[in-house]
Scaffold this motif. Structure first.
Motif, short mmCIF file in Angstrom:
data_model
loop_
_atom_site.label_atom_id
_atom_site.label_comp_id
_atom_site.label_asym_id
_atom_site.label_seq_id
_atom_site.Cartn_x
_atom_site.Cartn_y
_atom_site.Cartn_z
N SER A 19 0.61 -1.13 -0.50
CA SER A 19 -0.16 0.25 -0.34
C SER A 19 0.76 1.20 -0.13
CB SER A 19 -0.90 0.16 1.23
OG SER A 19 -0.02 0.31 2.68
N THR A 20 0.29 2.46 -0.48
CA THR A 20 1.01 3.76 -0.64
C THR A 20 -0.22 4.63 -0.33
OG1 THR A 20 0.15 3.45 -3.13
CG2 THR A 20 2.50 2.79 -2.65
N ALA A 21 0.39 5.57 0.05
CA ALA A 21 0.39 6.97 -0.15
C ALA A 21 -0.09 8.09 -1.13
CB ALA A 21 0.63 7.43 1.52
N VAL A 22 -1.06 8.73 -2.05
CA VAL A 22 -0.59 9.10 -2.89
C VAL A 22 -1.68 10.58 -2.64
CG1 VAL A 22 -0.99 7.55 -4.53
CG2 VAL A 22 -3.12 7.92 -4.08
N GLU A 23 -1.59 11.47 -3.70
CA GLU A 23 -2.72 12.94 -3.24
C GLU A 23 -4.06 12.28 -2.87
OE1 GLU A 23 -1.84 15.99 -3.83
OE2 GLU A 23 0.36 14.98 -3.73
N PRO A 24 -4.67 13.39 -2.50
CA PRO A 24 -6.43 12.73 -2.56
C PRO A 24 -6.78 12.26 -3.07
CG PRO A 24 -5.40 14.83 -1.08
CD PRO A 24 -4.45 14.41 -1.84
N LEU A 25 -8.16 11.21 -2.76
CA LEU A 25 -8.59 11.11 -4.35
C LEU A 25 -10.06 11.57 -4.47
CD1 LEU A 25 -9.76 7.34 -2.80
CD2 LEU A 25 -7.90 7.58 -4.23
N ALA A 26 -9.97 11.83 -5.70
CA ALA A 26 -11.43 12.75 -6.34
C ALA A 26 -11.91 13.99 -5.44
CB ALA A 26 -11.47 12.69 -7.82
N VAL A 27 -12.51 14.24 -5.97
CA VAL A 27 -14.09 14.27 -4.56
C VAL A 27 -15.41 13.80 -5.09
CG1 VAL A 27 -15.49 16.53 -4.24
CG2 VAL A 27 -13.49 17.39 -4.41
N SER A 37 0.59 8.95 5.65
CA SER A 37 1.61 6.80 5.29
C SER A 37 0.89 6.12 5.87
CB SER A 37 2.62 7.15 6.10
OG SER A 37 3.74 5.78 6.09
N GLY A 38 1.18 4.93 4.60
CA GLY A 38 0.42 3.64 4.98
C GLY A 38 0.90 2.88 6.60
N GLU A 39 1.98 3.31 6.82
CA GLU A 39 3.11 2.46 7.80
C GLU A 39 2.20 2.86 8.92
OE1 GLU A 39 5.20 0.05 10.04
OE2 GLU A 39 5.19 0.02 7.72
N VAL A 81 -4.19 1.75 -1.32
CA VAL A 81 -3.44 3.56 -0.39
C VAL A 81 -4.65 3.40 0.45
CG1 VAL A 81 -3.81 5.60 -1.63
CG2 VAL A 81 -2.97 4.58 -3.32
N TRP A 82 -3.84 4.08 1.39
CA TRP A 82 -4.81 4.38 2.76
C TRP A 82 -5.27 4.89 2.45
CZ3 TRP A 82 -6.83 1.46 6.14
CH2 TRP A 82 -6.13 -0.02 6.68
N GLN A 83 -5.93 6.02 3.13
CA GLN A 83 -6.17 7.51 2.90
C GLN A 83 -6.84 7.80 4.55
OE1 GLN A 83 -6.43 9.97 0.79
NE2 GLN A 83 -4.81 8.48 -0.30
N LYS A 84 -6.94 9.42 5.52
CA LYS A 84 -6.78 9.02 6.59
C LYS A 84 -8.71 10.11 6.24
CE LYS A 84 -6.71 11.30 11.23
NZ LYS A 84 -5.22 12.19 12.05
N VAL A 85 -9.98 9.72 7.33
CA VAL A 85 -11.05 10.28 7.19
C VAL A 85 -11.35 11.20 7.94
CG1 VAL A 85 -13.18 9.36 7.41
CG2 VAL A 85 -11.58 7.68 6.62
#
Length: 332
Positions: A19-27, A37-39, A81-85
């Motif tokens: 898993s990686t961290a990328v720019e925020p997903l589209a709206v 960060s996934g870690e 991809v991991w994202q913070k909510v």
């Protein structure tokens, strides 16, 4: 991730998900998320997880610094991809955000993520039911009726039709022998009467839903367990009943803190996979399959490509079933 044939006679292999961290997903995809960060997400245990709209949502847990967490993350299966909510913050929603906790449960019903129970710094948390609305993107505390369970940790929560079943758990002083049922439609708790013919009180067990029933296995009472019971569900509470399942030998080693999921649960070839947990010596990293049709166990082999030295207190979720109003995962 375990991949392979879904019946107990097939082969299963392990692959590691990068898993990686990328720019925020589209709206239009995830407008309440920000890249992380996934870690940072993975360094925890005793958290909860549930699947919604092809995403895995993880809440809370206990980290290496001995902190009880109440952060909220989402993993996209499609993008890996991991994202913070980032929930919307108002005075009302801040007051209704669950406090940090571990060994709690989370389920998804329709468009909401429900969190209940768990343990905090001083023992079991409150007995309130919390929900995150995926549409409004806010936390709230559910106003409920009826006599609900006391604060518990190490229980399981399972959704069948429009009801959530809380089974077992520890109150901080004693194990719960009861089943508590929450009707999402009526917002009402009901305690199932203890007829004395059900399983011994326990916590840290597993529970899965299959064939209009909830199947529990293992856990801890006065010691680790390896028995299996099935709770036959019904909209009529008076018809709900326990049945013990006679397992053919060999049976997996008694354990607690393991995880179980169902594969192909909508047909007769359904299989329950059980992974990890703790025996009396320490954490386990084995994988077993229970075939519902043949009523037999098959050992699928050890975990060899993943670092499974701490395979207990993880969390597993079944594949998303879009035909069911409630899909989720429980932290046992």
């Amino acid at each position: 991730v375990a991949e392979g044939h879904t019946d107990a006679t097939g082969t299963v292999k392990w692959i590691e998900v990068s898993s990686t961290a990328v720019e925020p997903l589209a709206v239009e995809q995830c407008d309440d998320c920000s890249a992380v960060s996934g870690e940072a997400v993975l360094r925890r245990h005793a958290h909860s997880a549930a699947v919604y709209d092809d995403n895995l949502y993880v809440f809370g847990g206990f980290n290496r610094e001995h902190n009880y967490l109440n952060d909220f993350y989402v993993f996209s299966f499609g993008q890996q991809v991991w994202q913070k909510v980032n929930a919307k913050q108002t005075k009302k929603s801040l007051a209704a955000t669950p406090a940090g906790r571990s060994f709690h449960t989370a389920v998804v019903y329709r468009d909401k993520y429900y969190v209940w129970g768990g343990a905090g710094l001083t023992g079991p948390t409150d007995s309130a039911l919390y929900t995150y609305d995926f549409t409004d993107k806010v936390w709230s505390k559910v106003s409920t009726k009826g006599s609900g369970p006391p604060g518990l940790w190490g229980h399981t929560a399972s959704v069948h039709t429009d009801m959530m079943y809380i089974i077992g758990g520890h109150s901080g002083s004693t194990l719960s022998p009861y089943v508590y049922i929450f009707s999402f439609r009526k917002r009402k708790w009901t305690q199932l009467k203890d007829s004395g013919d059900g399983p011994v009180a326990r916590h840290m067990h597993s529970a899965v839903v299959h064939d209009n029933a909830i199947w529990i296995w293992g856990g801890f009472a006065s010691g680790n367990l390896s028995d299996m019971w099935v709770l036959r569900c019904s909209q009529n509470v008076s018809k709900i009943r326990w049945e013990e399942v006679i397992q053919q030998q060999p049976v997996p080693e008694a354990r607690r803190g393991h995880r179980a999921v169902v594969v192909n649960g909508n047909n007769s070839l359904g299989t329950m996979l059980v992974f990890g947990g703790h025996n009396k010596e320490g954490p386990l990293a084995d994988l077993h399959a229970w075939n519902f049709a043949s009523q037999q166990w098959t050992k699928l082999g050890p975990c060899v490509t993943l670092n499974c030295s701490l395979a207990a207190k993880h969390c597993g979720c079944p594949p998303l079933d879009l035909d069911s109003p409630g899909t989720g995962c429980h932290r046992g």
